[in-house]
Design a protein around this motif. Structure first.
Motif, mmCIF file in Angstrom:
data_model
loop_
_atom_site.group_PDB
_atom_site.id
_atom_site.type_symbol
_atom_site.label_atom_id
_atom_site.label_comp_id
_atom_site.label_asym_id
_atom_site.label_seq_id
_atom_site.Cartn_x
_atom_site.Cartn_y
_atom_site.Cartn_z
ATOM 1 N N GLY A 22 -1.747 -39.428 28.157
ATOM 2 C CA GLY A 22 -1.196 -38.202 28.711
ATOM 3 C C GLY A 22 -1.221 -37.018 27.763
ATOM 4 O O GLY A 22 -0.650 -35.982 28.077
ATOM 5 N N THR A 23 -1.850 -37.153 26.603
ATOM 6 C CA THR A 23 -1.915 -36.039 25.638
ATOM 7 C C THR A 23 -3.340 -35.903 25.112
ATOM 8 O O THR A 23 -4.209 -36.744 25.371
ATOM 9 C CB THR A 23 -0.956 -36.267 24.450
ATOM 10 N N GLN A 24 -3.542 -34.830 24.363
ATOM 11 C CA GLN A 24 -4.835 -34.612 23.714
ATOM 12 C C GLN A 24 -4.776 -34.983 22.234
ATOM 13 O O GLN A 24 -5.670 -34.644 21.474
ATOM 14 C CB GLN A 24 -5.249 -33.132 23.856
ATOM 15 N N THR A 25 -3.707 -35.658 21.855
ATOM 16 C CA THR A 25 -3.530 -36.011 20.449
ATOM 17 C C THR A 25 -4.423 -37.196 20.090
ATOM 18 O O THR A 25 -4.449 -38.205 20.796
ATOM 19 C CB THR A 25 -2.055 -36.359 20.158
ATOM 20 N N GLU A 26 -5.134 -37.086 18.977
ATOM 21 C CA GLU A 26 -6.004 -38.168 18.506
ATOM 22 C C GLU A 26 -5.132 -39.216 17.823
ATOM 23 O O GLU A 26 -4.349 -38.909 16.922
ATOM 24 C CB GLU A 26 -7.054 -37.621 17.525
ATOM 25 N N MET A 27 -5.261 -40.464 18.280
ATOM 26 C CA MET A 27 -4.457 -41.561 17.745
ATOM 27 C C MET A 27 -5.369 -42.673 17.236
ATOM 28 O O MET A 27 -6.457 -42.914 17.771
ATOM 29 C CB MET A 27 -3.525 -42.122 18.824
ATOM 30 N N ARG A 28 -4.851 -43.347 16.196
ATOM 31 C CA ARG A 28 -5.528 -44.530 15.658
ATOM 32 C C ARG A 28 -4.605 -45.708 15.892
ATOM 33 O O ARG A 28 -3.444 -45.712 15.451
ATOM 34 C CB ARG A 28 -5.800 -44.359 14.157
ATOM 35 N N TYR A 29 -5.110 -46.733 16.629
ATOM 36 C CA TYR A 29 -4.276 -47.865 17.020
ATOM 37 C C TYR A 29 -4.734 -49.138 16.326
ATOM 38 O O TYR A 29 -5.947 -49.306 16.043
ATOM 39 C CB TYR A 29 -4.325 -48.094 18.542
ATOM 40 N N LEU A 30 -3.722 -50.029 16.118
ATOM 41 C CA LEU A 30 -3.994 -51.395 15.668
ATOM 42 C C LEU A 30 -3.329 -52.337 16.659
ATOM 43 O O LEU A 30 -2.104 -52.314 16.844
ATOM 44 C CB LEU A 30 -3.437 -51.629 14.265
ATOM 45 N N LEU A 31 -4.135 -53.181 17.330
ATOM 46 C CA LEU A 31 -3.646 -54.124 18.338
ATOM 47 C C LEU A 31 -3.626 -55.526 17.731
ATOM 48 O O LEU A 31 -4.647 -55.976 17.175
ATOM 49 C CB LEU A 31 -4.550 -54.081 19.573
ATOM 50 N N GLN A 32 -2.462 -56.201 17.849
ATOM 51 C CA GLN A 32 -2.314 -57.517 17.238
ATOM 52 C C GLN A 32 -1.504 -58.415 18.177
ATOM 53 O O GLN A 32 -0.463 -58.017 18.704
ATOM 54 C CB GLN A 32 -1.576 -57.402 15.891
ATOM 55 N N THR A 33 -1.941 -59.617 18.414
ATOM 56 C CA THR A 33 -1.222 -60.590 19.239
ATOM 57 C C THR A 33 -0.150 -61.278 18.395
ATOM 58 O O THR A 33 -0.469 -61.835 17.328
ATOM 59 C CB THR A 33 -2.187 -61.627 19.812
ATOM 60 N N THR A 34 1.111 -61.229 18.857
ATOM 61 C CA THR A 34 2.233 -61.850 18.150
ATOM 62 C C THR A 34 2.920 -62.860 19.071
ATOM 63 O O THR A 34 2.575 -62.992 20.256
ATOM 64 C CB THR A 34 3.238 -60.772 17.697
ATOM 65 N N SER A 35 3.933 -63.503 18.546
ATOM 66 C CA SER A 35 4.697 -64.486 19.344
ATOM 67 C C SER A 35 5.502 -63.811 20.445
ATOM 68 O O SER A 35 5.882 -64.439 21.430
ATOM 69 C CB SER A 35 5.634 -65.290 18.435
#
Length: 426
Positions: free
Chosen positions: A96-109
């Motif tokens: 919903g924004t024009q902000t550039e984001m850097r994501y880290l996706l990690q599977t946890t318990s």
């Protein structure tokens, strides 16, 4: 017209060289600045990823301890998502924004945890860096193009001056001099061309003078020979008188004089061409002078003159023995012909230097350079037996041996002193 001028411009070597250098500069600069941009971008991404990994480890540790997630910094996000994407990093705009984001996706318990960091500022910095690089690159290219074309035009103007000068020389204008300013290789080339042209001009002038002198010096014996032959023919035809041996001997003498002049000129030309260096060997100056003194001693005594030989630390030189004998012989003959009666001729050897002096009238300072030219004689000697080649041969032999020749006043300011300075043997 424009295409024609452009084609003419591209034929100029300096312009082509400048364009090649500009192209090479553009390629190198673009590669260097592109590589710099990639390295900066990679370093920024690596720093963000390192922070995300550190936060993910802290978040996983908190979840394992049933503790809340660590507090977030401004612009950071942390949430559980239902995503089919594989674990890892990704960069995209925030929802919903024009902000550039850097994501880290990690599977946890507890589920799939996604941590995000706002990289809008880094993106702006990268854009600013890229824009600055492009502006700097194009500005530098424009400046280099202007400077390069100016330098090419200046170099081409210097080359054109050399070209015009050589064209003038080719048309026969040997007085043309290029004389480029500066101290670079092109100036050195122009200076050598000017020196060569000056020497060629001097040679042509000497050739004209020598031709005139040859005509002048041969006219007298030829006229005498013709007069003698006509007189003998007239006496034989009109009066029936036989040709006497004296008449034939006089005619042969005139022929010998003419032949001797041409032989001396041929010998001088051979020496000046550099021929004879193959016979060079070690020559001891004291032995050379002793040999010449033995040959010419009786001749000098018959002329009621005396010869003195002095040797002080004589050295050996590299040269042709016969030519050096001829050099000393010419100097002695010159002293005998023009020296004073009952004079003393001195040959002095000091190291690699040989000095021959007499007690004659000498040569005026203004004439000393001229007497070294072929067939040049003073007005007082032109009607004599010489042909003006003795000192010319001395000069040619000295130059062949890389020796310095100098004329100066004799002892006590009287007579003539000739000094030959040979190079030392290494």
């Amino acid at each position: 017209m424009y295409l024609s001028r452009s084609s003419d411009l591209m034929r100029l070597s300096a312009v082509r060289q400048a364009l090649w250098l500009l192209t090479l500069f553009w390629i190198i600069s673009l590669s260097a600045w592109g590589g710099t941009y990639i390295l900066v971008k990679s370093e920024m991404t690596r720093s963000v990823d390192a922070r995300l990994i550190e936060r993910m480890e802290a978040a996983i540790a908190a979840l394992a301890a049933d503790q809340p997630l660590p507090p977030l910094n401004n612009g950071d996000t942390a949430d559980f998502v239902d995503s089919a994407r594989r674990d890892g990093f990704q960069t995209r705009d925030a929802d919903g924004t024009q902000t550039e984001m850097r994501y880290l996706l990690q599977t946890t318990s507890q589920g799939r945890l996604r941590l995000g960091e706002d990289v809008e500022l880094q993106e702006e910095l990268r854009d600013l860096l890229a824009g600055g690089m492009m502006v700097s690159l194009f500005a530098t290219l424009i400046v280099m193009a202007v400077v390069g074309l100016w330098m090419a035009r200046r170099s081409q103007a210097r080359l054109n001056k050399v070209n015009v000068g050589l064209a003038a020389v080719a048309r026969g204008d040997l007085a043309t001099r290029i004389m480029l300013d500066g101290n670079d290789d092109l100036s050195l080339l122009a200076a050598r061309i000017d020196a060569t042209t000056a020497r060629l001009e001097n040679a042509m002038m000497q050739m004209r003078v020598q031709s005139s002198n040859i005509a002048h010096d041969l006219r007298t014996p030829l006229a005498r020979l013709r007069a003698q032959l006509e007189s003998s023919m007239t006496e034989a035809i009109d009066y029936g008188r036989p040709v006497t041996p004296e008449t034939l001997e006089a005619a042969l003498g005139q022929i010998d004089r003419i032949t001797g002049t041409f032989e001396a000129l041929l010998r001088l030309a051979r020496i000046e061409s550099g021929a004879g260096r193959d016979a060079f060997n070690i020559v001891h100056l004291d032995a050379l002078v002793a040999e010449v003194a033995e040959i010419f001693g009786p001749v000098i005594e018959d002329a009621a003159q005396s010869l003195v030989v002095e040797c002080v630390d004589p050295l050996a030189v590299w040269g042709d023995h016969d030519m050096l004998v001829q050099l000393l012989a010419n100097l002695i003959q010159n002293a005998l012909r023009h020296g004073a009666s009952h004079q003393t001729i001195t040959i002095r050897v000091h190291g690699p230097r040989v000095i021959v002096s007499d007690e004659g009238p000498g040569i005026p300072f203004a004439e000393r350079e001229n007497v070294l030219q072929p067939l040049h004689q003073g007005e007082t000697t032109r009607q004599g037996e010489g042909v003006g080649l003795g000192l010319s041969l001395v000069r040619a032999i000295a130059e062949l041996h890389s020796a310095d020749l100098a004329l100066s006043d004799g002892p006590n300011g009287h007579g003539m002193r000739v000094t030959i300075q040979f190079p030392k043997l290494h």
